[in-house]
Design a protein around this motif. Structure first.
Motif, PDB file in Angstrom:
ATOM      1  N   ARG A 133      29.391 123.579 121.705  1.00 17.68           N
ATOM      2  CA  ARG A 133      30.488 124.322 121.072  1.00 17.68           C
ATOM      3  C   ARG A 133      30.223 124.541 119.588  1.00 17.68           C
ATOM      4  NH1 ARG A 133      35.042 126.615 123.882  1.00 17.68           N
ATOM      5  NH2 ARG A 133      35.524 125.283 125.683  1.00 17.68           N
ATOM      6  N   ILE A 134      29.719 123.496 118.933  1.00 18.07           N
ATOM      7  CA  ILE A 134      29.390 123.643 117.516  1.00 18.07           C
ATOM      8  C   ILE A 134      28.368 124.758 117.333  1.00 18.07           C
ATOM      9  CG2 ILE A 134      28.325 122.542 115.502  1.00 18.07           C
ATOM     10  CD1 ILE A 134      29.386 119.854 116.533  1.00 18.07           C
ATOM     11  N   SER A 135      27.316 124.722 118.153  1.00 22.17           N
ATOM     12  CA  SER A 135      26.234 125.690 118.030  1.00 22.17           C
ATOM     13  C   SER A 135      26.711 127.121 118.240  1.00 22.17           C
ATOM     14  CB  SER A 135      25.134 125.350 119.041  1.00 22.17           C
ATOM     15  OG  SER A 135      23.993 126.154 118.851  1.00 22.17           O
ATOM     16  N   GLU A 136      27.650 127.319 119.159  1.00 24.03           N
ATOM     17  CA  GLU A 136      28.163 128.660 119.462  1.00 24.03           C
ATOM     18  C   GLU A 136      28.868 129.295 118.264  1.00 24.03           C
ATOM     19  OE1 GLU A 136      30.684 128.187 122.817  1.00 24.03           O
ATOM     20  OE2 GLU A 136      29.035 127.675 124.183  1.00 24.03           O
ATOM     21  N   ILE A 137      29.373 128.467 117.375  1.00 27.05           N
ATOM     22  CA  ILE A 137      30.128 128.980 116.228  1.00 27.05           C
ATOM     23  C   ILE A 137      29.242 129.806 115.303  1.00 27.05           C
ATOM     24  CG2 ILE A 137      31.394 128.279 114.139  1.00 27.05           C
ATOM     25  CD1 ILE A 137      32.344 125.817 115.758  1.00 27.05           C
ATOM     26  N   LYS A 138      27.944 129.493 115.273  1.00 24.85           N
ATOM     27  CA  LYS A 138      27.031 130.149 114.332  1.00 24.85           C
ATOM     28  C   LYS A 138      27.062 131.671 114.465  1.00 24.85           C
ATOM     29  CE  LYS A 138      23.767 130.267 111.227  1.00 24.85           C
ATOM     30  NZ  LYS A 138      24.056 129.947 109.808  1.00 24.85           N
ATOM     31  N   GLN A 139      27.189 132.183 115.679  1.00 24.08           N
ATOM     32  CA  GLN A 139      27.179 133.633 115.882  1.00 24.08           C
ATOM     33  C   GLN A 139      28.430 134.300 115.325  1.00 24.08           C
ATOM     34  OE1 GLN A 139      27.670 134.734 120.134  1.00 24.08           O
ATOM     35  NE2 GLN A 139      28.136 132.558 120.458  1.00 24.08           N
ATOM     36  N   HIS A 140      29.445 133.522 114.988  1.00 20.90           N
ATOM     37  CA  HIS A 140      30.679 134.072 114.434  1.00 20.90           C
ATOM     38  C   HIS A 140      30.701 134.009 112.903  1.00 20.90           C
ATOM     39  CE1 HIS A 140      32.497 134.434 118.406  1.00 20.90           C
ATOM     40  NE2 HIS A 140      31.950 133.255 118.680  1.00 20.90           N
ATOM     41  N   LEU A 141      29.629 133.495 112.313  1.00 24.25           N
ATOM     42  CA  LEU A 141      29.499 133.444 110.852  1.00 24.25           C
ATOM     43  C   LEU A 141      28.462 134.469 110.415  1.00 24.25           C
ATOM     44  CD1 LEU A 141      29.412 129.561 110.374  1.00 24.25           C
ATOM     45  CD2 LEU A 141      31.368 131.082 109.960  1.00 24.25           C
ATOM     46  N   ARG A 142      28.730 135.146 109.324  1.00 29.52           N
ATOM     47  CA  ARG A 142      27.806 136.163 108.845  1.00 29.52           C
ATOM     48  C   ARG A 142      26.816 135.602 107.827  1.00 29.52           C
ATOM     49  NH1 ARG A 142      32.758 138.637 108.338  1.00 29.52           N
ATOM     50  NH2 ARG A 142      32.648 138.505 106.070  1.00 29.52           N
ATOM     51  N   ASN A 143      27.320 134.869 106.832  1.00 26.39           N
ATOM     52  CA  ASN A 143      26.457 134.463 105.716  1.00 26.39           C
ATOM     53  C   ASN A 143      26.522 132.987 105.355  1.00 26.39           C
ATOM     54  OD1 ASN A 143      25.470 137.157 105.063  1.00 26.39           O
ATOM     55  ND2 ASN A 143      27.569 137.588 104.413  1.00 26.39           N
ATOM     56  N   ILE A 144      27.591 132.301 105.703  1.00 26.03           N
ATOM     57  CA  ILE A 144      27.713 130.920 105.234  1.00 26.03           C
ATOM     58  C   ILE A 144      27.080 129.949 106.231  1.00 26.03           C
ATOM     59  CG2 ILE A 144      29.797 131.496 103.952  1.00 26.03           C
ATOM     60  CD1 ILE A 144      31.409 129.948 106.056  1.00 26.03           C
ATOM     61  N   PRO A 145      26.597 128.812 105.748  1.00 21.09           N
ATOM     62  CA  PRO A 145      25.939 127.842 106.630  1.00 21.09           C
ATOM     63  C   PRO A 145      26.930 127.072 107.495  1.00 21.09           C
ATOM     64  CG  PRO A 145      25.988 127.023 104.383  1.00 21.09           C
ATOM     65  CD  PRO A 145      26.496 128.431 104.332  1.00 21.09           C
ATOM     66  N   LEU A 146      26.422 126.634 108.644  1.00 24.20           N
ATOM     67  CA  LEU A 146      27.178 125.819 109.587  1.00 24.20           C
ATOM     68  C   LEU A 146      26.600 124.411 109.586  1.00 24.20           C
ATOM     69  CD1 LEU A 146      29.235 125.511 111.945  1.00 24.20           C
ATOM     70  CD2 LEU A 146      27.371 126.231 113.481  1.00 24.20           C
ATOM     71  N   ILE A 147      27.472 123.431 109.419  1.00 26.89           N
ATOM     72  CA  ILE A 147      27.080 122.020 109.387  1.00 26.89           C
ATOM     73  C   ILE A 147      27.711 121.324 110.579  1.00 26.89           C
ATOM     74  CG2 ILE A 147      27.168 119.876 108.047  1.00 26.89           C
ATOM     75  CD1 ILE A 147      27.654 121.875 105.568  1.00 26.89           C
ATOM     76  N   GLY A 148      26.907 120.647 111.379  1.00 27.55           N
ATOM     77  CA  GLY A 148      27.405 119.960 112.567  1.00 27.55           C
ATOM     78  C   GLY A 148      27.649 118.491 112.311  1.00 27.55           C
ATOM     79  N   ASN A 149      28.681 117.968 112.975  1.00 27.80           N
ATOM     80  CA  ASN A 149      29.098 116.578 112.757  1.00 27.80           C
ATOM     81  C   ASN A 149      29.574 115.973 114.075  1.00 27.80           C
ATOM     82  OD1 ASN A 149      32.129 115.146 111.611  1.00 27.80           O
ATOM     83  ND2 ASN A 149      30.164 114.142 111.420  1.00 27.80           N
ATOM     84  N   GLY A 150      29.155 114.739 114.320  1.00 29.00           N
ATOM     85  CA  GLY A 150      29.631 114.017 115.489  1.00 29.00           C
ATOM     86  C   GLY A 150      28.516 113.292 116.225  1.00 29.00           C
ATOM     87  N   ASP A 151      28.637 111.971 116.341  1.00 30.43           N
ATOM     88  CA  ASP A 151      27.751 111.136 117.170  1.00 30.43           C
ATOM     89  C   ASP A 151      26.313 111.044 116.667  1.00 30.43           C
ATOM     90  OD1 ASP A 151      29.994 110.921 118.751  1.00 30.43           O
ATOM     91  OD2 ASP A 151      29.251 112.233 120.352  1.00 30.43           O
ATOM     92  N   LEU A 152      26.069 111.338 115.414  1.00 31.24           N
ATOM     93  CA  LEU A 152      24.706 111.232 114.886  1.00 31.24           C
ATOM     94  C   LEU A 152      24.474 109.805 114.390  1.00 31.24           C
ATOM     95  CD1 LEU A 152      24.442 114.604 112.919  1.00 31.24           C
ATOM     96  CD2 LEU A 152      23.597 114.076 115.211  1.00 31.24           C
ATOM     97  N   ASP A 153      23.913 108.980 115.248  1.00 31.06           N
ATOM     98  CA  ASP A 153      23.746 107.569 114.908  1.00 31.06           C
ATOM     99  C   ASP A 153      22.288 107.116 114.895  1.00 31.06           C
ATOM    100  OD1 ASP A 153      23.197 107.610 117.602  1.00 31.06           O
ATOM    101  OD2 ASP A 153      24.861 106.301 118.192  1.00 31.06           O
TER     102      ASP A 153
END
Length: 366
Positions: free
Chosen positions: A221-241
């Motif tokens: 779901r996080i990854s899918e968001i990227k196609q809805h952004l034109r210019n700003i960066p996407l940062i993913g968060n959750g379960d990175l241990d």
């Protein structure tokens, strides 16, 4: 450009015993004019990411951008109007090395703008981040802030737009969840609102507010968001241990950066491990238990220096539990450390009960 304050000594323990890894190129992250390299961010966490914790993270290295605990904008204004000391959550910010983000929350655009401008003018922060992701009831249902605002996209737009204008040229970012509940996921719509309002970056935690911290973060779901952004960066968060999971996030998902949260609380060296993996350098293994104990005691001294022995000892209880997590005997240690009220008691409990056997799985140590 790095300032002299960035050139601080790194903690150097013997646990830097190298092992091989594979280079995974990860481009620096750009938030407005600010370059974040490596593109690994430390999450703002209420009650935890204070100046002492951030100092330890900086000493280990590996995080491209650190953040304070989230600051209640309305509370900040009240303290200022009553000539009280500014929030403890801003302890150390003015003198701290940069880059540094301060996260604020409220539901009133003018209040947020007033505090944002103060953070830029007086504290010279690198980034002002807006919390639209907190799922805690005190923030959502009682204050109608945090993730509650995900149900009001136009209100979010107004808050972001007003804050961007007030903080210019300092970049404003936003952190959200996937939605308020699994039945009302609207992160794609919210992403467009965040960018159109002028935010310089978007961070997404891969759960809904209703999920709290249950289950697994949904990186698809996080990854899918990227196609809805034109210019700003996407940062993913959750379960990175782990360093491996950070590398996998860049390999498998369409994100520009990652944010590490709860996993770093008892493992501030995790950022250095992840940064090494991204560069293809040998990854430092976990410190020995004796070295982890030393880091925890160093952390305690920093808190005592700020708050005094009595308050620091109480504050350190939760950190000590984090340092013990995932180890055999963690439950026994937590039982004892939760009762300490003086520095002497804290040191005695650490000497007698801090885990001294090899690390086991979290499930075995709970």
């Amino acid at each position: 450009m790095r300032s002299p304050r960035d050139e601080r000594p790194r903690l150097s323990f013997s646990f830097f015993r190298w092992r091989e890894t594979i280079a995974i190129p990860a481009a620096p992250l750009q938030i407005g004019d600010l370059v974040i390299d490596p593109p690994i961010l430390q999450a703002p966490m209420a009650g935890f990411t204070n100046a002492a914790f951030r100092q330890i993270v900086r000493q280990f290295g590996g995080s491209g951008l650190l953040a304070t605990e989230m600051v209640n904008a309305r509370g900040f204004v009240w303290l200022d109007e009553n000539e009280a000391e500014h929030p403890d959550r801003l302890w150390g910010v003015a003198e701290e090395a940069r880059p540094l983000a301060v996260q604020i929350w409220d539901n009133d655009a003018e209040t947020m703008a007033k505090v944002g401008r103060r953070l830029v003018d007086e504290y010279r922060v690198s980034v002002v981040d807006i919390n639209f992701g907190c799922p805690v009831r005190q923030v959502t249902e009682k204050a109608h802030s945090g993730s509650y605002l995900l149900r009001e996209p136009q209100r979010m737009f107004h808050i972001i737009h007003r804050l961007v204008k007030a903080c210019n040229p300092t970049p404003v970012t936003a952190k959200i969840r996937l939605g308020c509940s699994p039945e009302s996921i609207n992160c794609n719509e919210i992403a467009k609102v965040v960018e159109e309002a002028g935010a310089a970056a978007l961070t997404v935690h891969g759960r809904t507010a209703k999920d709290m911290f249950r289950g697994n973060a949904d990186w698809e779901r996080i990854s899918e968001i990227k196609q809805h952004l034109r210019n700003i960066p996407l940062i993913g968060n959750g379960d990175l241990d782990s360093a491996e999971k950070v590398v996998a996030a860049f390999q498998n998902y369409n994100v520009d950066g990652v944010m590490i949260a709860r996993a770093c609380l008892g493992r501030p060296w995790l950022f250095s491990q992840a940064a090494a993996a991204l560069k293809g350098d040998p990854v430092p293994p976990e410190p020995t238990l004796a070295e982890q104990r030393d880091v925890m005691l160093h952390h305690f001294r920093l808190v005592v220096d700020r708050f005094g022995e009595e308050k620091a000892t109480v504050l350190m209880r939760k950190y000590a539990c984090c340092y013990a997590q995932g180890k055999r005997g963690a439950r026994h240690f937590r039982t004892h450390v939760a009762r300490v009220s003086t520095a002497a008691e804290f040191h005695q409990v650490v000497d007698e009960h801090f885990p001294s056997e090899p690390i086991f799985s979290n499930s075995a140590a709970s």
